[in-house]
Design a protein around this motif. Structure first.
Motif, PDB file in Angstrom:
ATOM      1  N   LEU A  93       0.826  -1.213   0.000  1.00 52.78           N
ATOM      2  CA  LEU A  93       0.000   0.000   0.000  1.00 52.78           C
ATOM      3  C   LEU A  93       0.859   1.261   0.000  1.00 52.78           C
ATOM      4  O   LEU A  93       0.599   2.197  -0.772  1.00 52.78           O
ATOM      5  CB  LEU A  93      -0.923  -0.023   1.225  1.00 52.78           C
ATOM      6  CG  LEU A  93      -1.812   1.206   1.430  1.00 52.78           C
ATOM      7  CD1 LEU A  93      -2.835   1.322   0.306  1.00 52.78           C
ATOM      8  CD2 LEU A  93      -2.514   1.144   2.780  1.00 52.78           C
ATOM      9  N   ILE A  94       1.889   1.287   0.838  1.00 54.89           N
ATOM     10  CA  ILE A  94       2.787   2.447   0.864  1.00 54.89           C
ATOM     11  C   ILE A  94       3.544   2.556  -0.461  1.00 54.89           C
ATOM     12  O   ILE A  94       3.784   3.655  -0.975  1.00 54.89           O
ATOM     13  CB  ILE A  94       3.755   2.340   2.050  1.00 54.89           C
ATOM     14  CG1 ILE A  94       2.967   2.337   3.370  1.00 54.89           C
ATOM     15  CG2 ILE A  94       4.755   3.484   2.046  1.00 54.89           C
ATOM     16  CD1 ILE A  94       3.828   2.130   4.592  1.00 54.89           C
ATOM     17  N   ILE A 117       2.431   1.746  -3.420  1.00 54.93           N
ATOM     18  CA  ILE A 117       1.543   2.347  -4.411  1.00 54.93           C
ATOM     19  C   ILE A 117       1.484   3.858  -4.242  1.00 54.93           C
ATOM     20  O   ILE A 117       1.530   4.615  -5.218  1.00 54.93           O
ATOM     21  CB  ILE A 117       0.138   1.720  -4.306  1.00 54.93           C
ATOM     22  CG1 ILE A 117       0.166   0.270  -4.785  1.00 54.93           C
ATOM     23  CG2 ILE A 117      -0.877   2.525  -5.112  1.00 54.93           C
ATOM     24  CD1 ILE A 117      -1.162  -0.437  -4.656  1.00 54.93           C
ATOM     25  N   LEU A 118       1.392   4.314  -2.992  1.00 50.86           N
ATOM     26  CA  LEU A 118       1.337   5.754  -2.741  1.00 50.86           C
ATOM     27  C   LEU A 118       2.624   6.450  -3.175  1.00 50.86           C
ATOM     28  O   LEU A 118       2.597   7.546  -3.746  1.00 50.86           O
ATOM     29  CB  LEU A 118       1.069   6.004  -1.254  1.00 50.86           C
ATOM     30  CG  LEU A 118      -0.258   5.470  -0.708  1.00 50.86           C
ATOM     31  CD1 LEU A 118      -0.353   5.717   0.796  1.00 50.86           C
ATOM     32  CD2 LEU A 118      -1.436   6.105  -1.426  1.00 50.86           C
ATOM     33  N   VAL A 119       3.768   5.823  -2.914  1.00 50.99           N
ATOM     34  CA  VAL A 119       5.048   6.397  -3.330  1.00 50.99           C
ATOM     35  C   VAL A 119       5.167   6.416  -4.850  1.00 50.99           C
ATOM     36  O   VAL A 119       5.653   7.378  -5.457  1.00 50.99           O
ATOM     37  CB  VAL A 119       6.217   5.624  -2.691  1.00 50.99           C
ATOM     38  CG1 VAL A 119       7.550   6.111  -3.243  1.00 50.99           C
ATOM     39  CG2 VAL A 119       6.196   5.782  -1.173  1.00 50.99           C
ATOM     40  N   LEU A 120       4.704   5.339  -5.495  1.00 51.30           N
ATOM     41  CA  LEU A 120       4.804   5.265  -6.956  1.00 51.30           C
ATOM     42  C   LEU A 120       3.909   6.299  -7.628  1.00 51.30           C
ATOM     43  O   LEU A 120       4.304   6.894  -8.647  1.00 51.30           O
ATOM     44  CB  LEU A 120       4.426   3.859  -7.422  1.00 51.30           C
ATOM     45  CG  LEU A 120       4.580   3.574  -8.920  1.00 51.30           C
ATOM     46  CD1 LEU A 120       6.025   3.763  -9.349  1.00 51.30           C
ATOM     47  CD2 LEU A 120       4.096   2.159  -9.258  1.00 51.30           C
ATOM     48  N   THR A 121       2.713   6.526  -7.089  1.00 50.90           N
ATOM     49  CA  THR A 121       1.853   7.550  -7.686  1.00 50.90           C
ATOM     50  C   THR A 121       2.477   8.940  -7.574  1.00 50.90           C
ATOM     51  O   THR A 121       2.319   9.768  -8.480  1.00 50.90           O
ATOM     52  CB  THR A 121       0.485   7.553  -6.993  1.00 50.90           C
ATOM     53  OG1 THR A 121       0.668   7.710  -5.581  1.00 50.90           O
ATOM     54  CG2 THR A 121      -0.268   6.275  -7.270  1.00 50.90           C
ATOM     55  N   ALA A 122       3.194   9.196  -6.478  1.00 54.40           N
ATOM     56  CA  ALA A 122       3.869  10.489  -6.349  1.00 54.40           C
ATOM     57  C   ALA A 122       5.049  10.589  -7.308  1.00 54.40           C
ATOM     58  O   ALA A 122       5.292  11.648  -7.903  1.00 54.40           O
ATOM     59  CB  ALA A 122       4.338  10.680  -4.904  1.00 54.40           C
ATOM     60  N   ALA A 123       5.792   9.497  -7.481  1.00 52.22           N
ATOM     61  CA  ALA A 123       6.958   9.527  -8.370  1.00 52.22           C
ATOM     62  C   ALA A 123       6.547   9.688  -9.834  1.00 52.22           C
ATOM     63  O   ALA A 123       7.234  10.360 -10.611  1.00 52.22           O
ATOM     64  CB  ALA A 123       7.782   8.258  -8.184  1.00 52.22           C
ATOM     65  N   LEU A 124       5.432   9.097 -10.212  1.00 52.91           N
ATOM     66  CA  LEU A 124       4.959   9.168 -11.599  1.00 52.91           C
ATOM     67  C   LEU A 124       3.976  10.307 -11.837  1.00 52.91           C
ATOM     68  O   LEU A 124       3.382  10.390 -12.918  1.00 52.91           O
ATOM     69  CB  LEU A 124       4.297   7.841 -11.993  1.00 52.91           C
ATOM     70  CG  LEU A 124       5.203   6.600 -11.951  1.00 52.91           C
ATOM     71  CD1 LEU A 124       4.419   5.355 -12.347  1.00 52.91           C
ATOM     72  CD2 LEU A 124       6.411   6.774 -12.858  1.00 52.91           C
ATOM     73  N   LYS A 125       3.788  11.167 -10.823  1.00 53.73           N
ATOM     74  CA  LYS A 125       2.870  12.311 -10.941  1.00 53.73           C
ATOM     75  C   LYS A 125       1.428  11.864 -11.197  1.00 53.73           C
ATOM     76  O   LYS A 125       0.662  12.525 -11.916  1.00 53.73           O
ATOM     77  CB  LYS A 125       3.317  13.276 -12.050  1.00 53.73           C
ATOM     78  CG  LYS A 125       4.746  13.735 -11.952  1.00 53.73           C
ATOM     79  CD  LYS A 125       4.997  14.524 -10.691  1.00 53.73           C
ATOM     80  CE  LYS A 125       6.429  15.044 -10.635  1.00 53.73           C
ATOM     81  NZ  LYS A 125       6.717  15.768  -9.381  1.00 53.73           N
TER      82      LYS A 125
END
Length: 327
Positions: A175-176, A178-186
């Protein structure tokens, strides 16, 4: 008479005092018995070399003298000042003497260590190892414990599907992630339906967990004992996240050695949910959010300490707010 004759000591002293008019020169010449022409004075003054240390040398080929606190202008007129500083027309302050050398740099101002990861962190080369360095087992276990408690309170008798089951360490890490990846990929500005749509965002998100499971975990994610909030939140409004926050910041500080230049500033993290210290700053890209004061390395932009701004409930111990955050 030789027109290239050098000035004697009396004439040199008079020139250094600013006596360059004809009357002063005639008085000097009458005492010395030598005739000095105006072009001779001009050529001799042009030979004066003024160094920054205040020494004037090369007055003539045979004689040299040292004088202090004097200045030669572009018109070859010598000036002396009795004041330590003078101010120009544009209000700029000039010093009339050379500043003293400060000498050796104090040992406390010399940085002996180089910026970068600590010795133990330099051996971590895999992305998953770096991820686990900040989100330690203690942090994940704290999230799993209180999230399962919240799931038990919200789960109803008809919720028998795996979507509403208890979570574990691996799922919380996912879960964390996914949240980090969404921030990295904008992609963090997209809705949940868009993120988990394989035609729109690919399969990187939906291959980890389903959309319904993601929404359920986000609603039930907790970091503290919810039953203790009414008594503890009066003294600290950040109490629901305080323990996990302190563990994460401790990992940030122990994993990196900052350089000699650091920057303290604020950042408004966009958030529109329910929060007692949510702020509205109209000139920010995200007008609503949580303001965090952080200190970062000026060269690498690494954040190694941060404090959330809690609004009027911030306990600044009676000192100005800016001074409190810096200290």
């Amino acid at each position: 008479m030789d027109r290239k004759k050098c000035l004697d000591d009396t004439q040199i002293a008079a020139l250094l005092q600013g006596l360059t008019d004809d009357s002063d020169l005639s008085d000097i010449n009458s005492e010395s018995g030598d005739e000095v022409f105006e072009d001779d004075v001009q050529s001799d003054v042009e030979d004066v070399e003024v160094e920054q240390s205040g020494e004037i040398s090369n007055l003539c080929e045979d004689e040299q003298a040292t004088y202090t606190d004097c200045h030669v202008s572009s018109k070859s007129r010598i000036r002396t000042f009795s004041v330590p500083k003078i101010r120009s027309k544009n209000k700029y302050c000039w010093s009339t003497s050379k500043g003293k050398d400060t000498g050796k740099v104090s040992a406390i101002n010399i940085v002996q260590t180089a910026r970068g990861p600590t010795r133990a962190c330099k051996l971590l080369l895999e992305p998953l190892s770096c991820f686990n360095l900040f989100f330690t087992d203690a942090i994940i276990l704290e999230l799993v414990t209180w999230t399962n408690t919240e799931i038990g309170l919200n789960r109803k008798s008809n919720m028998t599907k795996a979507t509403f089951g208890d979570t574990n360490i691996h799922e919380i890490r996912a879960l964390i992630g996914i949240l980090v990846l969404t921030a990295a990929l904008k992609d963090n500005h997209l809705t949940t339906d868009e993120i988990f749509n394989s035609n729109f965002s690919g399969t990187r998100y939906c291959s980890t967990m389903s959309r319904d499971r993601f929404n359920f975990l986000i609603r039930c994610l907790r970091m503290d004992d919810k039953s203790l909030r009414p008594s503890l939140q009066i003294a600290d409004r950040f109490m629901p996240v305080r323990k996990v926050w302190d563990m994460f910041i401790e990992q940030c500080k122990t994993s990196y050695t900052p350089g000699s230049h650091t920057t303290i500033d604020e950042q408004l993290l966009g958030f529109r949910g329910r929060c007692p210290f949510k702020m509205y700053i109209p000139n920010k890209p995200n007008k609503y959010g949580i303001k965090i004061v952080m200190i970062c390395d000026s060269a690498t932009k690494y954040m190694f300490n941060a404090i959330p701004y809690l609004g009027k409930s911030t306990n600044n111990h009676g000192i100005p707010l800016g001074e409190y955050f810096v200290k």
